[in-house]
Design an enzyme around this catalytic site. Structure first.
Site, PDB file in Angstrom:
ATOM      1  N   GLU A 155     -11.475   4.176  -0.742  1.00 19.90           N
ATOM      2  CA  GLU A 155     -11.847   4.504   0.647  1.00 19.90           C
ATOM      3  C   GLU A 155     -12.694   5.773   0.739  1.00 19.90           C
ATOM      4  O   GLU A 155     -12.400   6.792   0.148  1.00 19.90           O
ATOM      5  CB  GLU A 155     -10.594   4.666   1.542  1.00 19.90           C
ATOM      6  N   ASP A 185       0.833  -1.204   0.000  1.00 22.15           N
ATOM      7  CA  ASP A 185       0.000   0.000   0.000  1.00 22.15           C
ATOM      8  C   ASP A 185       0.861   1.246   0.000  1.00 22.15           C
ATOM      9  O   ASP A 185       0.470   2.303   0.496  1.00 22.15           O
ATOM     10  CB  ASP A 185      -0.930  -0.003   1.220  1.00 22.15           C
ATOM     11  N   LYS A 199       2.865   3.647  -5.625  1.00 20.02           N
ATOM     12  CA  LYS A 199       2.321   2.684  -6.600  1.00 20.02           C
ATOM     13  C   LYS A 199       3.373   2.258  -7.627  1.00 20.02           C
ATOM     14  O   LYS A 199       3.328   1.141  -8.115  1.00 20.02           O
ATOM     15  CB  LYS A 199       1.075   3.264  -7.280  1.00 20.02           C
ATOM     16  N   ASP A 250      -3.285  -3.000  -2.419  1.00 21.43           N
ATOM     17  CA  ASP A 250      -4.339  -1.999  -2.410  1.00 21.43           C
ATOM     18  C   ASP A 250      -4.259  -1.164  -3.695  1.00 21.43           C
ATOM     19  O   ASP A 250      -3.210  -1.099  -4.344  1.00 21.43           O
ATOM     20  CB  ASP A 250      -4.209  -1.074  -1.188  1.00 21.43           C
ATOM     21  N   ASN A 251      -5.365  -0.537  -4.084  1.00 26.80           N
ATOM     22  CA  ASN A 251      -5.396   0.491  -5.135  1.00 26.80           C
ATOM     23  C   ASN A 251      -5.076  -0.007  -6.541  1.00 26.80           C
ATOM     24  O   ASN A 251      -4.478   0.733  -7.343  1.00 26.80           O
ATOM     25  CB  ASN A 251      -4.435   1.635  -4.792  1.00 26.80           C
TER      26      ASN A 251
HETATM   27  O1  LIG Z   1      -0.775   7.203  -3.130  1.00 28.80           O
HETATM   28  C1  LIG Z   1      -1.285   6.414  -2.340  1.00 28.80           C
HETATM   29  N1  LIG Z   1      -0.565   5.712  -1.474  1.00 28.80           N
HETATM   30  C2  LIG Z   1       0.863   5.938  -1.426  1.00 28.80           C
HETATM   31  C3  LIG Z   1       1.302   5.659  -0.018  1.00 28.80           C
HETATM   32  C4  LIG Z   1       2.526   5.989   0.364  1.00 28.80           C
HETATM   33  C5  LIG Z   1       2.948   5.752   1.763  1.00 28.80           C
HETATM   34  O2  LIG Z   1       3.931   4.723   1.775  1.00 28.80           O
HETATM   35  C6  LIG Z   1       5.108   5.238   2.391  1.00 28.80           C
HETATM   36  N2  LIG Z   1       6.238   4.477   1.889  1.00 28.80           N
HETATM   37  C7  LIG Z   1       6.999   4.752   0.810  1.00 28.80           C
HETATM   38  N3  LIG Z   1       7.923   3.756   0.679  1.00 28.80           N
HETATM   39  C8  LIG Z   1       7.705   2.894   1.673  1.00 28.80           C
HETATM   40  C9  LIG Z   1       8.468   1.632   1.864  1.00 28.80           C
HETATM   41  F1  LIG Z   1       7.692   0.694   2.407  1.00 28.80           F
HETATM   42  F2  LIG Z   1       8.822   1.178   0.663  1.00 28.80           F
HETATM   43  F3  LIG Z   1       9.548   1.812   2.598  1.00 28.80           F
HETATM   44  C10 LIG Z   1       6.682   3.321   2.456  1.00 28.80           C
HETATM   45  C11 LIG Z   1       5.094   6.720   2.079  1.00 28.80           C
HETATM   46  O3  LIG Z   1       5.957   7.430   2.933  1.00 28.80           O
HETATM   47  C12 LIG Z   1       3.622   6.995   2.349  1.00 28.80           C
HETATM   48  O4  LIG Z   1       3.349   7.039   3.726  1.00 28.80           O
HETATM   49  C13 LIG Z   1      -2.758   6.243  -2.302  1.00 28.80           C
HETATM   50  C14 LIG Z   1      -3.520   7.182  -2.987  1.00 28.80           C
HETATM   51  C15 LIG Z   1      -4.903   7.076  -2.967  1.00 28.80           C
HETATM   52  N4  LIG Z   1      -5.664   8.067  -3.668  1.00 28.80           N
HETATM   53  O5  LIG Z   1      -6.912   7.967  -3.718  1.00 28.80           O
HETATM   54  O6  LIG Z   1      -5.043   8.982  -4.273  1.00 28.80           O
HETATM   55  C16 LIG Z   1      -5.552   6.046  -2.278  1.00 28.80           C
HETATM   56  C17 LIG Z   1      -4.770   5.106  -1.600  1.00 28.80           C
HETATM   57  O7  LIG Z   1      -5.360   4.070  -0.918  1.00 28.80           O
HETATM   58  C18 LIG Z   1      -3.381   5.190  -1.616  1.00 28.80           C
HETATM   59  O8  LIG Z   1      -2.673   4.221  -0.965  1.00 28.80           O
HETATM   60 MG   LIG Z   2      -3.959   2.578  -0.451  1.00 31.00          MG
END
Ligand SMILES: O=C(NC/C=C/[C@H]1O[C@@H](n2cnc(C(F)(F)F)c2)[C@H](O)[C@@H]1O)c1cc([N+](=O)[O-])cc(O)c1O
Ligand SMILES: [Mg+2]
Length: 214
Positions: free
Chosen positions: A199, A141, A144, A169-170
């Protein structure tokens, strides 16, 4: 200066949820996101699908990529049997600080290890640093454009075994077309799609469950 949305989400948890009660933490976040401010938690509808897959797998070793505020971390950890462990990776230090507090409020800190950093740095170190052989369940999650490279990296690092379940997810919104094509066409995966909604909205989204065949 103005607080951040994750800070306001944490305040809502501390105001409305009961310490040590994961379900009340989940409900408080869903209420906040539905009635105050949308946030990118998996949410209650897709969250119920996540719950059913976690319950079916009953995993000992779980990896979550993308903690954000800890909503799905709490959803998963609350279902884990005693002794089971969830490692959750978060890149953003501010989000990680909020998530730590949410996880503590839910009383699940003993089951969860929140690790700050990048997936390409931590996935290759899972075995020697955390004593992990393979994962039973992986929840994707995070960014992407990282779903596919990180899945290939987990394969290459020998972190997946026959039967490991990946849940992403997504896969519709925002969408992960390269990952979807890979798991649906690869002979190393058995994949299926759970149709749902983005969501807290009426837009279509869904989860892809992919079983690694070894
Ligand atoms: O962009 C979305 N999610 C991106 C989520 C990103 C999250 O994952 C973390 N991360 C990055 N690398 C790692 C790891 F693990 F690699 F270290 C962890 C980022 O800092 C952030 O907190 C999103 C967008 C929508 N939306 O409707 O736009 C809906 C959703 O459910 C979504 O998840
Ligand atoms: Mg998500």
């Amino acid at each position: 200066t103005r607080s951040t949305r994750p800070q306001r989400l944490l305040k809502a948890v501390q105001k409305h949820a009961t310490r040590g009660d994961p379900q009340s933490v989940i409900s408080a976040i869903d209420h906040f996101c539905r009635h105050s401010e949308w946030a990118m938690n998996i949410g209650d509808e897709k969250g119920s699908i996540l719950d059913s897959v976690v319950s079916e797998v009953n995993p000992e070793k779980v990896l979550e990529l993308g903690t954000y505020c800890g909503y799905s971390t709490v959803r998963i950890a609350r279902l884990l049997p005693p002794g089971a462990r969830l490692i959750t990776l978060e890149f953003n230090a501010d989000y990680a600080a909020i998530a730590r507090q949410v996880i503590i409020w839910a009383g699940l800190e003993d089951k969860v290890q929140l690790v700050e950093g990048a997936s390409e740095d931590w996935i290759p170190r899972m075995k020697e640093h955390f004593g992990i052989e393979t994962f039973d369940f992986v929840f994707l999650d995070h960014w992407k454009d990282r779903y596919l490279p990180d899945t290939k990296l987990m394969e290459d690092c020998g972190l997946l075994r026959k039967g490991t379940v990946l849940l992403a997810d997504n896969v519709i919104c925002p969408g992960v077309p390269d990952y979807l094509a890979y798991v649906r066409n690869s002979l190393s995966y058995k994949s299926c799609y759970f149709k749902s909604h983005l969501e807290y909205t009426k837009a279509e989204d869904g989860l892809e469950k992919s079983v690694f065949l070894g």
